[in-house]
Design a protein around this motif. Sequence first.
Motif, PDB file in Angstrom:
ATOM      1  N   VAL A  83      53.400  24.524  36.231  1.00 18.51           N
ATOM      2  CA  VAL A  83      53.712  23.303  36.983  1.00 18.51           C
ATOM      3  C   VAL A  83      52.454  22.457  37.161  1.00 18.51           C
ATOM      4  CG1 VAL A  83      54.533  22.405  39.183  1.00 18.51           C
ATOM      5  CG2 VAL A  83      55.654  24.392  38.154  1.00 18.51           C
ATOM      6  N   PHE A  84      51.362  23.103  37.522  1.00 21.22           N
ATOM      7  CA  PHE A  84      50.102  22.403  37.705  1.00 21.22           C
ATOM      8  C   PHE A  84      49.617  21.805  36.391  1.00 21.22           C
ATOM      9  CE2 PHE A  84      45.384  22.673  38.746  1.00 21.22           C
ATOM     10  CZ  PHE A  84      45.410  21.534  39.546  1.00 21.22           C
ATOM     11  N   ALA A  85      49.878  22.491  35.280  1.00 26.30           N
ATOM     12  CA  ALA A  85      49.477  21.992  33.971  1.00 26.30           C
ATOM     13  C   ALA A  85      50.211  20.704  33.618  1.00 26.30           C
ATOM     14  CB  ALA A  85      49.738  23.056  32.898  1.00 26.30           C
ATOM     15  N   VAL A  86      51.497  20.636  33.954  1.00 24.98           N
ATOM     16  CA  VAL A  86      52.273  19.411  33.692  1.00 24.98           C
ATOM     17  C   VAL A  86      51.685  18.238  34.481  1.00 24.98           C
ATOM     18  CG1 VAL A  86      54.527  18.328  33.953  1.00 24.98           C
ATOM     19  CG2 VAL A  86      54.370  20.681  33.123  1.00 24.98           C
ATOM     20  N   VAL A  87      51.355  18.487  35.753  1.00 26.23           N
ATOM     21  CA  VAL A  87      50.783  17.425  36.580  1.00 26.23           C
ATOM     22  C   VAL A  87      49.440  16.966  36.011  1.00 26.23           C
ATOM     23  CG1 VAL A  87      49.911  16.860  38.879  1.00 26.23           C
ATOM     24  CG2 VAL A  87      51.974  18.262  38.634  1.00 26.23           C
ATOM     25  N   LEU A  88      48.583  17.913  35.652  1.00 28.57           N
ATOM     26  CA  LEU A  88      47.277  17.554  35.100  1.00 28.57           C
ATOM     27  C   LEU A  88      47.411  16.845  33.756  1.00 28.57           C
ATOM     28  CD1 LEU A  88      45.017  20.661  35.851  1.00 28.57           C
ATOM     29  CD2 LEU A  88      44.857  18.375  36.843  1.00 28.57           C
ATOM     30  N   CYS A  89      48.381  17.282  32.956  1.00 29.17           N
ATOM     31  CA  CYS A  89      48.570  16.656  31.643  1.00 29.17           C
ATOM     32  C   CYS A  89      49.017  15.210  31.798  1.00 29.17           C
ATOM     33  CB  CYS A  89      49.596  17.457  30.838  1.00 29.17           C
ATOM     34  SG  CYS A  89      49.908  16.803  29.193  1.00 29.17           S
ATOM     35  N   VAL A  90      49.942  14.963  32.718  1.00 29.40           N
ATOM     36  CA  VAL A  90      50.394  13.597  32.965  1.00 29.40           C
ATOM     37  C   VAL A  90      49.234  12.740  33.463  1.00 29.40           C
ATOM     38  CG1 VAL A  90      51.916  12.167  34.372  1.00 29.40           C
ATOM     39  CG2 VAL A  90      52.780  14.290  33.371  1.00 29.40           C
ATOM     40  N   ALA A  91      48.429  13.286  34.375  1.00 28.78           N
ATOM     41  CA  ALA A  91      47.266  12.539  34.870  1.00 28.78           C
ATOM     42  C   ALA A  91      46.252  12.318  33.764  1.00 28.78           C
ATOM     43  CB  ALA A  91      46.629  13.296  36.030  1.00 28.78           C
ATOM     44  N   ARG A  92      46.103  13.322  32.895  1.00 29.61           N
ATOM     45  CA  ARG A  92      45.145  13.204  31.780  1.00 29.61           C
ATOM     46  C   ARG A  92      45.545  12.114  30.801  1.00 29.61           C
ATOM     47  NH1 ARG A  92      41.878  12.760  28.389  1.00 29.61           N
ATOM     48  NH2 ARG A  92      40.605  14.339  27.329  1.00 29.61           N
ATOM     49  N   LEU A  93      46.834  11.860  30.667  1.00 20.69           N
ATOM     50  CA  LEU A  93      47.339  10.841  29.742  1.00 20.69           C
ATOM     51  C   LEU A  93      47.673   9.529  30.453  1.00 20.69           C
ATOM     52  CD1 LEU A  93      49.721  13.104  27.624  1.00 20.69           C
ATOM     53  CD2 LEU A  93      47.447  12.294  26.975  1.00 20.69           C
ATOM     54  N   SER A  94      47.320   9.428  31.719  1.00 17.20           N
ATOM     55  CA  SER A  94      47.648   8.236  32.494  1.00 17.20           C
ATOM     56  C   SER A  94      46.921   7.008  31.952  1.00 17.20           C
ATOM     57  CB  SER A  94      47.289   8.445  33.960  1.00 17.20           C
ATOM     58  OG  SER A  94      47.499   7.267  34.705  1.00 17.20           O
ATOM     59  N   GLU A  95      47.570   5.858  32.111  1.00 18.45           N
ATOM     60  CA  GLU A  95      46.955   4.603  31.700  1.00 18.45           C
ATOM     61  C   GLU A  95      45.977   4.075  32.744  1.00 18.45           C
ATOM     62  OE1 GLU A  95      50.201   2.013  30.951  1.00 18.45           O
ATOM     63  OE2 GLU A  95      50.887   3.083  29.145  1.00 18.45           O
ATOM     64  N   HIS A  96      45.989   4.655  33.932  1.00 14.20           N
ATOM     65  CA  HIS A  96      45.071   4.249  34.997  1.00 14.20           C
ATOM     66  C   HIS A  96      43.769   5.024  34.853  1.00 14.20           C
ATOM     67  CE1 HIS A  96      48.429   2.130  36.871  1.00 14.20           C
ATOM     68  NE2 HIS A  96      49.143   3.244  36.730  1.00 14.20           N
ATOM     69  N   ARG A  97      42.682   4.332  34.695  1.00 17.77           N
ATOM     70  CA  ARG A  97      41.409   4.994  34.423  1.00 17.77           C
ATOM     71  C   ARG A  97      40.953   5.935  35.530  1.00 17.77           C
ATOM     72  NH1 ARG A  97      37.472   0.475  31.506  1.00 17.77           N
ATOM     73  NH2 ARG A  97      38.756   0.238  29.602  1.00 17.77           N
ATOM     74  N   PRO A  98      41.026   5.533  36.821  1.00 20.64           N
ATOM     75  CA  PRO A  98      40.589   6.481  37.862  1.00 20.64           C
ATOM     76  C   PRO A  98      41.353   7.794  37.823  1.00 20.64           C
ATOM     77  CG  PRO A  98      40.794   4.269  38.761  1.00 20.64           C
ATOM     78  CD  PRO A  98      41.395   4.225  37.393  1.00 20.64           C
ATOM     79  N   VAL A  99      42.661   7.725  37.616  1.00 18.10           N
ATOM     80  CA  VAL A  99      43.472   8.943  37.555  1.00 18.10           C
ATOM     81  C   VAL A  99      43.076   9.774  36.338  1.00 18.10           C
ATOM     82  CG1 VAL A  99      45.811   9.853  37.351  1.00 18.10           C
ATOM     83  CG2 VAL A  99      45.373   7.841  38.773  1.00 18.10           C
ATOM     84  N   TYR A 168      60.589   3.658  23.698  1.00 16.02           N
ATOM     85  CA  TYR A 168      60.295   2.452  24.469  1.00 16.02           C
ATOM     86  C   TYR A 168      61.159   1.282  23.999  1.00 16.02           C
ATOM     87  CZ  TYR A 168      56.220   4.484  26.790  1.00 16.02           C
ATOM     88  OH  TYR A 168      55.391   5.245  27.576  1.00 16.02           O
ATOM     89  N   ALA A 169      61.438   1.221  22.700  1.00  8.50           N
ATOM     90  CA  ALA A 169      62.267   0.140  22.168  1.00  8.50           C
ATOM     91  C   ALA A 169      63.698   0.223  22.689  1.00  8.50           C
ATOM     92  CB  ALA A 169      62.264   0.182  20.641  1.00  8.50           C
ATOM     93  N   LEU A 170      64.134   1.435  23.023  1.00 10.53           N
ATOM     94  CA  LEU A 170      65.473   1.603  23.584  1.00 10.53           C
ATOM     95  C   LEU A 170      65.545   1.229  25.056  1.00 10.53           C
ATOM     96  CD1 LEU A 170      66.517   4.979  21.917  1.00 10.53           C
ATOM     97  CD2 LEU A 170      67.354   2.689  21.356  1.00 10.53           C
ATOM     98  N   GLY A 171      64.387   0.926  25.653  1.00 10.30           N
ATOM     99  CA  GLY A 171      64.363   0.519  27.047  1.00 10.30           C
ATOM    100  C   GLY A 171      64.053   1.635  28.020  1.00 10.30           C
ATOM    101  N   LEU A 172      63.614   2.795  27.518  1.00 12.93           N
ATOM    102  CA  LEU A 172      63.293   3.902  28.410  1.00 12.93           C
ATOM    103  C   LEU A 172      61.963   3.644  29.118  1.00 12.93           C
ATOM    104  CD1 LEU A 172      64.254   6.997  26.212  1.00 12.93           C
ATOM    105  CD2 LEU A 172      65.627   5.848  27.946  1.00 12.93           C
ATOM    106  N   ARG A 173      61.874   4.099  30.362  1.00 17.59           N
ATOM    107  CA  ARG A 173      60.617   4.002  31.088  1.00 17.59           C
ATOM    108  C   ARG A 173      59.678   5.128  30.657  1.00 17.59           C
ATOM    109  NH1 ARG A 173      64.504   3.270  35.037  1.00 17.59           N
ATOM    110  NH2 ARG A 173      64.201   5.418  35.749  1.00 17.59           N
ATOM    111  N   LYS A 174      58.414   5.014  31.074  1.00 13.83           N
ATOM    112  CA  LYS A 174      57.425   6.006  30.659  1.00 13.83           C
ATOM    113  C   LYS A 174      57.790   7.397  31.142  1.00 13.83           C
ATOM    114  CE  LYS A 174      52.498   7.081  30.661  1.00 13.83           C
ATOM    115  NZ  LYS A 174      51.141   6.679  31.071  1.00 13.83           N
ATOM    116  N   THR A 175      58.304   7.476  32.384  1.00 15.24           N
ATOM    117  CA  THR A 175      58.708   8.775  32.911  1.00 15.24           C
ATOM    118  C   THR A 175      59.813   9.385  32.069  1.00 15.24           C
ATOM    119  OG1 THR A 175      58.147   8.023  35.142  1.00 15.24           O
ATOM    120  CG2 THR A 175      59.533   9.989  34.951  1.00 15.24           C
ATOM    121  N   GLN A 176      60.776   8.560  31.670  1.00 17.47           N
ATOM    122  CA  GLN A 176      61.866   9.061  30.845  1.00 17.47           C
ATOM    123  C   GLN A 176      61.370   9.479  29.463  1.00 17.47           C
ATOM    124  OE1 GLN A 176      64.282   5.491  31.261  1.00 17.47           O
ATOM    125  NE2 GLN A 176      65.794   6.627  32.485  1.00 17.47           N
ATOM    126  N   VAL A 177      60.445   8.728  28.914  1.00 12.83           N
ATOM    127  CA  VAL A 177      59.902   9.071  27.599  1.00 12.83           C
ATOM    128  C   VAL A 177      59.173  10.410  27.662  1.00 12.83           C
ATOM    129  CG1 VAL A 177      58.252   8.388  25.812  1.00 12.83           C
ATOM    130  CG2 VAL A 177      59.736   6.671  26.880  1.00 12.83           C
TER     131      VAL A 177
END
Length: 293
Positions: A83-99, A168-177
Amino acid sequence: MSANVLFDAPGPKARVRNIIYTVIGSLAVIGGIVWIILRLNDKGEFDPDLWGIFNYSGIRQNILDSLVATLKVFALAGVLSLVFAVVLCVARLSEHRPVRWFAVAFIDLFRSIPLLITIFAFWVGLVGDMEPFWALVLGLTIYNGCVQAEVLRAGINAVPTGQKEAAYALGLRKTQVMATVLFPQAIRSMLPSIISQLVVTLKDTSLGFMILYPELLQSARLIANNTPVNGVYPFVQTVTVFGVIYISLCMILSGIATWLERRGRRAKTGIKVAAAAEPAAVAEIVDTAPDKK
């Protein structure tokens, strides 16, 4: 001659040479095992009295309790680390630089610190008084979560970019993707690496004996140091029995991973193709069509 991706298929001479090397290597391994057995026999390590200590109900109960304690830590730390790995992975791939920078720094920091130091830091009161159980669980969770996060990130980066762009072309949000396209494929492709790290997590539970947690290694140390037989301490016997337990647990976990991988390969995915019509039915349709003449 058929060729392999990594090397050409061996010719007749190479096959003979490989067989010779295999035979020599096997004989060397067997000879080493026989030599070790003979040395142990000369020192009296195969004395039935030394092995008979494992027939005592107290020692068997001690082994069972330590096995349960080890599995409790492994189960909780394994789930929390994923679970912690999923959270860190999402943060690692975040578009926000501080995160993203915080995730990179956190992962690099705790991957560089020895796991035993992290466990000790929690145990001695870095965040307050903590039981050995939770100190071990949190240490394993943080370290293995950082490693698993990098494994998941590698799996996500291995997914073809076109799939993400199509989502993304189908209209999915980043969370859904991430949840429906990237993570399922990343987990499937990196499943062997994920299970391998879980095996490491299982073996790292043995570090609990350093903080007096009653897991398998702690139980082995107590048995070997406190049950002398005729003035001889059963270190070899204890190491052998507990080593077999650790190997069995790792083999069971690896077997589960192999089963899951094969099941994933057999899973039917994609759009079900409709069955083709029978030729006779097609012929009837053609015959019954109105004549344009």
